[in-house]
Scaffold this motif. Structure first.
Motif, PDB file in Angstrom:
ATOM      1  N   SER A  21       0.827  -1.206   0.000  1.00  0.00           N
ATOM      2  CA  SER A  21       0.000   0.000   0.000  1.00  0.00           C
ATOM      3  C   SER A  21       0.861   1.257   0.000  1.00  0.00           C
ATOM      4  O   SER A  21       0.588   2.210  -0.729  1.00  0.00           O
ATOM      5  CB  SER A  21      -0.932   0.015   1.214  1.00  0.00           C
ATOM      6  OG  SER A  21      -1.886  -1.000   1.108  1.00  0.00           O
ATOM      7  N   VAL A  22       1.918   1.238   0.799  1.00  0.00           N
ATOM      8  CA  VAL A  22       2.854   2.374   0.802  1.00  0.00           C
ATOM      9  C   VAL A  22       3.528   2.486  -0.560  1.00  0.00           C
ATOM     10  O   VAL A  22       3.640   3.575  -1.121  1.00  0.00           O
ATOM     11  CB  VAL A  22       3.890   2.225   1.933  1.00  0.00           C
ATOM     12  CG1 VAL A  22       5.020   3.229   1.782  1.00  0.00           C
ATOM     13  CG2 VAL A  22       3.222   2.382   3.293  1.00  0.00           C
ATOM     14  N   GLY A  23       3.949   1.349  -1.109  1.00  0.00           N
ATOM     15  CA  GLY A  23       4.585   1.355  -2.424  1.00  0.00           C
ATOM     16  C   GLY A  23       3.664   1.906  -3.499  1.00  0.00           C
ATOM     17  O   GLY A  23       4.093   2.691  -4.355  1.00  0.00           O
ATOM     18  N   ALA A  24       2.405   1.513  -3.466  1.00  0.00           N
ATOM     19  CA  ALA A  24       1.442   2.006  -4.459  1.00  0.00           C
ATOM     20  C   ALA A  24       1.259   3.522  -4.335  1.00  0.00           C
ATOM     21  O   ALA A  24       1.197   4.235  -5.332  1.00  0.00           O
ATOM     22  CB  ALA A  24       0.099   1.301  -4.271  1.00  0.00           C
ATOM     23  N   ARG A  25       1.206   4.014  -3.109  1.00  0.00           N
ATOM     24  CA  ARG A  25       1.059   5.459  -2.914  1.00  0.00           C
ATOM     25  C   ARG A  25       2.309   6.215  -3.358  1.00  0.00           C
ATOM     26  O   ARG A  25       2.221   7.317  -3.892  1.00  0.00           O
ATOM     27  CB  ARG A  25       0.727   5.742  -1.457  1.00  0.00           C
ATOM     28  CG  ARG A  25      -0.730   5.442  -1.147  1.00  0.00           C
ATOM     29  CD  ARG A  25      -1.071   5.561   0.325  1.00  0.00           C
ATOM     30  NE  ARG A  25      -2.485   5.445   0.575  1.00  0.00           N
ATOM     31  CZ  ARG A  25      -3.222   4.353   0.404  1.00  0.00           C
ATOM     32  NH1 ARG A  25      -2.678   3.259  -0.042  1.00  0.00           N
ATOM     33  NH2 ARG A  25      -4.506   4.339   0.674  1.00  0.00           N
ATOM     34  N   LEU A  26       3.478   5.620  -3.156  1.00  0.00           N
ATOM     35  CA  LEU A  26       4.715   6.260  -3.623  1.00  0.00           C
ATOM     36  C   LEU A  26       4.763   6.305  -5.149  1.00  0.00           C
ATOM     37  O   LEU A  26       5.193   7.298  -5.731  1.00  0.00           O
ATOM     38  CB  LEU A  26       5.938   5.534  -3.061  1.00  0.00           C
ATOM     39  CG  LEU A  26       6.172   5.717  -1.564  1.00  0.00           C
ATOM     40  CD1 LEU A  26       7.295   4.802  -1.083  1.00  0.00           C
ATOM     41  CD2 LEU A  26       6.474   7.169  -1.228  1.00  0.00           C
TER      42      LEU A  26
END
Length: 137
Positions: A21-26
């Motif tokens: 989820s963090v990766g997708a937002r980044l």
């Protein structure tokens, strides 16, 4: 295989994983060209794409990056996607210096323990227009 937009890089990742989820937002934040698409592995398209490349949506090791007709998995996929998206993604580049076997070992340990270490987080739970625009169902 369902039809999908393959005009740019595509990542398939666990939509319930906090790290993903963090990766997708980044990706949504740093992909200034707006070319990346993101697909959760829990969707019909995600399952079909993972299956096409010999991966399973239920397998914690199923992180897939498809670009220019080539598919990459594991930490190698994250490193390549990070380079392409830019921003903080370039911080993954020193990992290229690791032998592939060590990269795979490290990724496997992280992937198999991700929920225990970082918990669950629904990628779509928090409305984020930049992320929503990239999600493929």
């Amino acid at each position: 295989m369902p039809e999908f937009d393959d005009s740019g890089p595509l990542t398939i990742m666990d939509g319930e994983c906090a790290i993903c989820s963090v990766g997708a937002r980044l990706i949504a934040r740093f992909d200034k060209a707006g070319e990346f698409r993101i697909c959760r592995s829990q969707t019909a398209l995600g399952e079909a794409l993972l299956g096409h490349y010999g991966l399973s949506a239920g397998d914690p090791e199923s992180w897939l990056y498809i670009v220019d007709g080539q598919a990459f998995t594991s930490l190698d996929a994250m490193i390549r996607a990070g380079w392409r998206v830019g921003g903080v993604g370039v911080l993954l580049q020193p990992l290229r210096l690791m032998p592939r076997g060590l990269q795979d070992w490290l990724y496997l340990r992280l992937a198999r323990n991700r929920y225990r270490l970082f918990g669950h987080k629904d990628m779509c739970a928090i409305p984020d227009p930049a992320l929503r625009a990239r999600l493929m169902e």
